[in-house]
Structures are given as structure tokens and as C-alpha cells.
Design a protein around this motif. Structure first.
Motif, PDB file in Angstrom:
ATOM      1  N   GLN A 297       0.843  -1.202   0.000  1.00  0.00           N
ATOM      2  CA  GLN A 297       0.000   0.000   0.000  1.00  0.00           C
ATOM      3  C   GLN A 297       0.877   1.251   0.000  1.00  0.00           C
ATOM      4  OE1 GLN A 297      -2.295  -0.587   3.565  1.00  0.00           O
ATOM      5  NE2 GLN A 297      -4.017  -1.532   2.490  1.00  0.00           N
TER       6      GLN A 297
ATOM      7  N   ASP B 240      -7.044  10.841  -2.530  1.00  0.00           N
ATOM      8  CA  ASP B 240      -6.881  12.130  -3.201  1.00  0.00           C
ATOM      9  C   ASP B 240      -6.475  11.900  -4.652  1.00  0.00           C
ATOM     10  OD1 ASP B 240      -4.133  11.542  -3.149  1.00  0.00           O
ATOM     11  OD2 ASP B 240      -3.795  12.731  -1.348  1.00  0.00           O
TER      12      ASP B 240
ATOM     13  N   ASP C  18      -8.518   2.279  -0.298  1.00  0.00           N
ATOM     14  CA  ASP C  18      -9.493   3.219  -0.853  1.00  0.00           C
ATOM     15  C   ASP C  18      -8.789   4.524  -1.214  1.00  0.00           C
ATOM     16  OD1 ASP C  18     -11.587   1.420  -0.495  1.00  0.00           O
ATOM     17  OD2 ASP C  18     -11.993   2.148   1.552  1.00  0.00           O
ATOM     18  N   PRO C  19      -8.945   5.009  -2.441  1.00  0.00           N
ATOM     19  CA  PRO C  19      -8.284   6.256  -2.845  1.00  0.00           C
ATOM     20  C   PRO C  19      -8.665   7.414  -1.917  1.00  0.00           C
ATOM     21  CG  PRO C  19      -9.205   5.135  -4.750  1.00  0.00           C
ATOM     22  CD  PRO C  19      -9.712   4.407  -3.539  1.00  0.00           C
TER      23      PRO C  19
ATOM     24  N   ARG D 103       1.066   3.995  -3.055  1.00  0.00           N
ATOM     25  CA  ARG D 103       0.762   5.381  -2.726  1.00  0.00           C
ATOM     26  C   ARG D 103       1.947   6.293  -3.072  1.00  0.00           C
ATOM     27  NH1 ARG D 103      -2.600   9.629  -1.933  1.00  0.00           N
ATOM     28  NH2 ARG D 103      -1.917  10.981  -0.249  1.00  0.00           N
TER      29      ARG D 103
ATOM     30  N   ARG E  52      -5.407  -0.386  -6.735  1.00  0.00           N
ATOM     31  CA  ARG E  52      -4.905   0.017  -5.420  1.00  0.00           C
ATOM     32  C   ARG E  52      -5.421  -0.949  -4.353  1.00  0.00           C
ATOM     33  NH1 ARG E  52      -2.565   3.744  -8.194  1.00  0.00           N
ATOM     34  NH2 ARG E  52      -1.977   5.741  -7.285  1.00  0.00           N
TER      35      ARG E  52
ATOM     36  N   ASP F   1      -3.963   9.208  -6.041  1.00  0.00           N
ATOM     37  CA  ASP F   1      -4.400   7.826  -6.183  1.00  0.00           C
ATOM     38  C   ASP F   1      -5.144   7.576  -7.492  1.00  0.00           C
ATOM     39  OD1 ASP F   1      -3.318   7.096  -3.705  1.00  0.00           O
ATOM     40  OD2 ASP F   1      -5.087   7.853  -2.665  1.00  0.00           O
ATOM     41  N   GLN F   2      -5.362   8.638  -8.269  1.00  0.00           N
ATOM     42  CA  GLN F   2      -5.982   8.481  -9.581  1.00  0.00           C
ATOM     43  C   GLN F   2      -4.932   8.297 -10.678  1.00  0.00           C
ATOM     44  OE1 GLN F   2      -9.244   8.172  -9.433  1.00  0.00           O
ATOM     45  NE2 GLN F   2      -9.191   8.750  -7.261  1.00  0.00           N
TER      46      GLN F   2
ATOM     47  N   CYS G  61       0.286   3.877 -10.644  1.00  0.00           N
ATOM     48  CA  CYS G  61       1.372   3.537  -9.706  1.00  0.00           C
ATOM     49  C   CYS G  61       2.306   2.499 -10.321  1.00  0.00           C
ATOM     50  CB  CYS G  61       0.813   3.060  -8.365  1.00  0.00           C
ATOM     51  SG  CYS G  61      -0.107   1.507  -8.424  1.00  0.00           S
TER      52      CYS G  61
ATOM     53  N   GLY H 113       2.263   7.097  -6.836  1.00  0.00           N
ATOM     54  CA  GLY H 113       1.214   8.043  -7.215  1.00  0.00           C
ATOM     55  C   GLY H 113       1.538   9.464  -6.775  1.00  0.00           C
TER      56      GLY H 113
END
Length: 313
Positions: free
Chosen positions: A148, A199, A196-197, A152, A193, A202-203, A206, A155
Motif C-alpha cells: 500500500q 486524493d 481506498d483512494p 501510494r 490500489r 491515487d488516480q 502507480c 502516485g
């Protein structure tokens, strides 16, 4: 005067109490001044425990020296961070996200972290050092916490690419030992991911653009005659990789060989360097053994795959 003293004491108390209660205990390791360092998770990491033990340097006088010097072994990391080390001179635009090793128990934060950033900066490469959660945060899927953090982190780098003078199409990962496994896990688990995204970072993708794996672990299963780890599913979408390990590595050189063959079978470009001697956990600290010249080979490879263009080989 007495009222003033109590007022000042109260202000000091508020300051220390706020930093202690809201922001947690002071980390056992912090980057040198002048480097941007941000939390990976502004509101706390997914699944974070309420009162984690304090971050500590677990190194003792009995721990092994590397090239005659001690290693900072950072433990109880519950508040992961991203620290940017930008080159002071020429900036090639390449960014490499670095994952120190430590068996998912500790992080060798200097040997396989800050010292790596110094080397990358000397080559004009931006280094993004990740202090990811340990202990017991991997290997995935035993725990998803470290992966994780890795997802993150990439991203975040892409979301700040323009601001940090990084080409978002030249973002790689480099890991050591368990950190190399983490880089391989990210190389094969980037489509979705594991959290849970939260911001805009996270779109963004990665999926790194390349990977460097230094004395990796957990990629071949010793208990199954060194079969490939099915939790690292190599496909044609897996990253082009540079892999280095020593034949006498107690973590088993088969980790490098098996992963390389999986990449080859998937028709993913890869470069494998196997040395006769070197053991495990040498980082970049130079010794008389040829294995410690691996950083030079990485720079050559980055030119080969055109991440570092327009330079003589």
C-alpha cells in the motif's frame, strides 16, 4: 513576572503536548535539513493501530558492520514518509523511488536509503526515499501494508512530477532485499490500489517505468525447490528490470535467477548480474569484491533502456 512565567510555561506545555499527542512521538530517524519530507498518509495509514510503539533505531553494538561501519536499523515505523532528495547540479528528470530492506522487520535506512540517494543525486537522478511501515508489513499478501505504501508513493511522485522537476514517464523503483521484493510486488500489482483512494495522487498510475532489484528475497520458494513465487505474477506488463545478487548470498541467488527467467519467458527485457561472492546486505559500500561495482552497471543499464539518454556508455 510570576504570571508571565506561568504563561510561558503554559505555551511551552501546549506546544509539546500538541506535538506529542496529535503528531505522535518524534521519529527515531529524520532526513537532514533541506530535504522535502511528507507523510504518505495525511490522515494516517490504512488500518493503523491506535497507540503504536515508538519508532526506534534497533542497532546494537553486536550488529554486523558493513564495510567497517554500522547500519541504522529503523524499527516500529508506523507513520510512513516520502523524502525527496533532488540533485544539486544537473537534473536528468529521472526519479527513482527507493525501498530499503530489512526482512519487513526493520529498514536499513542509511545503508540502503540515504547513501543510495547520495549516489543517485551524483548521477543527476532524483531519489525519493520511502520510509515504509515495519514490522510484519509483508511480504504481500501476508500483509498488504508495505505494498500500500509503495503504491501510494509512486502516485504521489507522479502527482508532484512537474513541481519536483521529474519526468512522470521516467519514474522507477529500486529496492534491496525485502525492499527488492517490494519493488517486484509493485512491478506486478499496479492495476488496482490495495486501499481506498484518498486524493488525486491515487488516480494516477502507480506502475513504475523500470525496476532495480538488489539481492532480492521472497521471489523463489526454497521450500518448493525454488519455484517462482505465485504471488509475484510476472506478465508481459511487468517492468523492465535490472537484477543483481551474489551466488553465496544466504538469502539464495535463485531469487534473482528465477525472477529473471520469469521475465524472459514473458518477453520482458531484463538484465541479470550474478557474482561469485558478496553475501547479502552490502548496499553501495565499496569493498574489494567485484559485486560492489553494481551501481556502475545500473547507470549503464539506464542509458541502455534510454531512461538516461544522450550519454556515453
Amino acid at each position: 513576572m510570576r504570571k508571565r512565567f506561568f504563561l510561558l510555561a503554559g505555551v511551552a506545555c501546549i506546544s509539546t503536548c500538541v506535538s506529542g499527542s496529535l503528531f505522535g512521538q518524534k521519529p527515531a530517524w529524520q532526513p537532514a535539513l533541506g530535504h522535502l519530507s511528507i507523510p504518505l498518509w495525511p490522515q494516517g495509514a490504512p488500518g493503523a493501530q491506535a497507540n503504536p510503539p515508538p519508532e526506534i533505531d534497533t542497532t546494537t553494538a553486536k550488529d554486523r558492520l558493513v564495510a567497517g561501519n554500522p547500519v541504522i536499523r529503523l524499527g516500529n515505523v508506523s507513520a510512513p514518509t516520502l523524502t525527496l532528495y533532488a540533485p544539486k547540479g544537473k537534473n536528468t528528470g529521472v526519479g527513482i523511488v527507493v525501498f530499503p530492506g530489512g526482512s519487513y522487520k526493520i529498514l536499513a535506512i542509511d545503508l540502503e536509503g540515504t547513501e543510495v540517494c547520495d549516489w543517485l543525486n551524483s548521477a543527476g537522478i532524483n531519489c525519493i526515499l520511502i520510509k515504509y511501515r515495519v514490522p510484519d508489513t509483508g511480504p504481500y499478501p501476508k500483509s498488504s501494508a508495505a505494498l500500500q505504501d509503495a503504491q501510494r508513493a509512486v502516485g504521489i511522485v507522479r502527482s508532484h512530477a512537474a513541481e519536483w522537476h521529474i519526468d512522470s514517464n521516467r519514474v522507477g523503483v529500486l529496492g534491496f532485499s525485502a525492499g527488492a521484493h517490494l519493488a517486484a510486488a509493485l512491478s506486478t500489482h499496479f492495476d488496482q490500489r490495495l486501499y481506498d483512494p484518498i486524493d488525486a495522487a491515487d488516480q494516477l498510475s502507480c506502475r513504475p517505468d523500470f525496476a532495480v532489484l538488489v539481492y532480492p528475497g521472497y521471489l523463489a520458494l526454497a521450500e518448493l525447490n525454488f519455484a517462482p513465487n505465485p504471488d509475484i505474477p510476472v506478465t508481459e506488463k511487468t517492468l523492465s528490470s535490472f537484477i543483481v545478487q551474489a551466488e553465496d548470498d544466504p538469502v539464495h541467488v535463485e531469487n534473482a535467477i528465477v525472477y529473471f527467467l520469469a521475465l524472459k519467458n514473458a518477453k520482458v527485457p531484463a538484465e541479470l548480474h550474478i557474482y561469485a561472492e558478496g553475501g547479502h546486505g552490502y548496499g553501495l559500500r565499496r569493498t574489494a569484491l567485484p559485486v560492489t561495482t553494481w551501481p556502475d552497471s545500473v547507470i549503464t543499464w539506464l542509458h541502455t533502456i534510454q531512461m538516461l539518454p544522450n550519454a556515453a556508455h
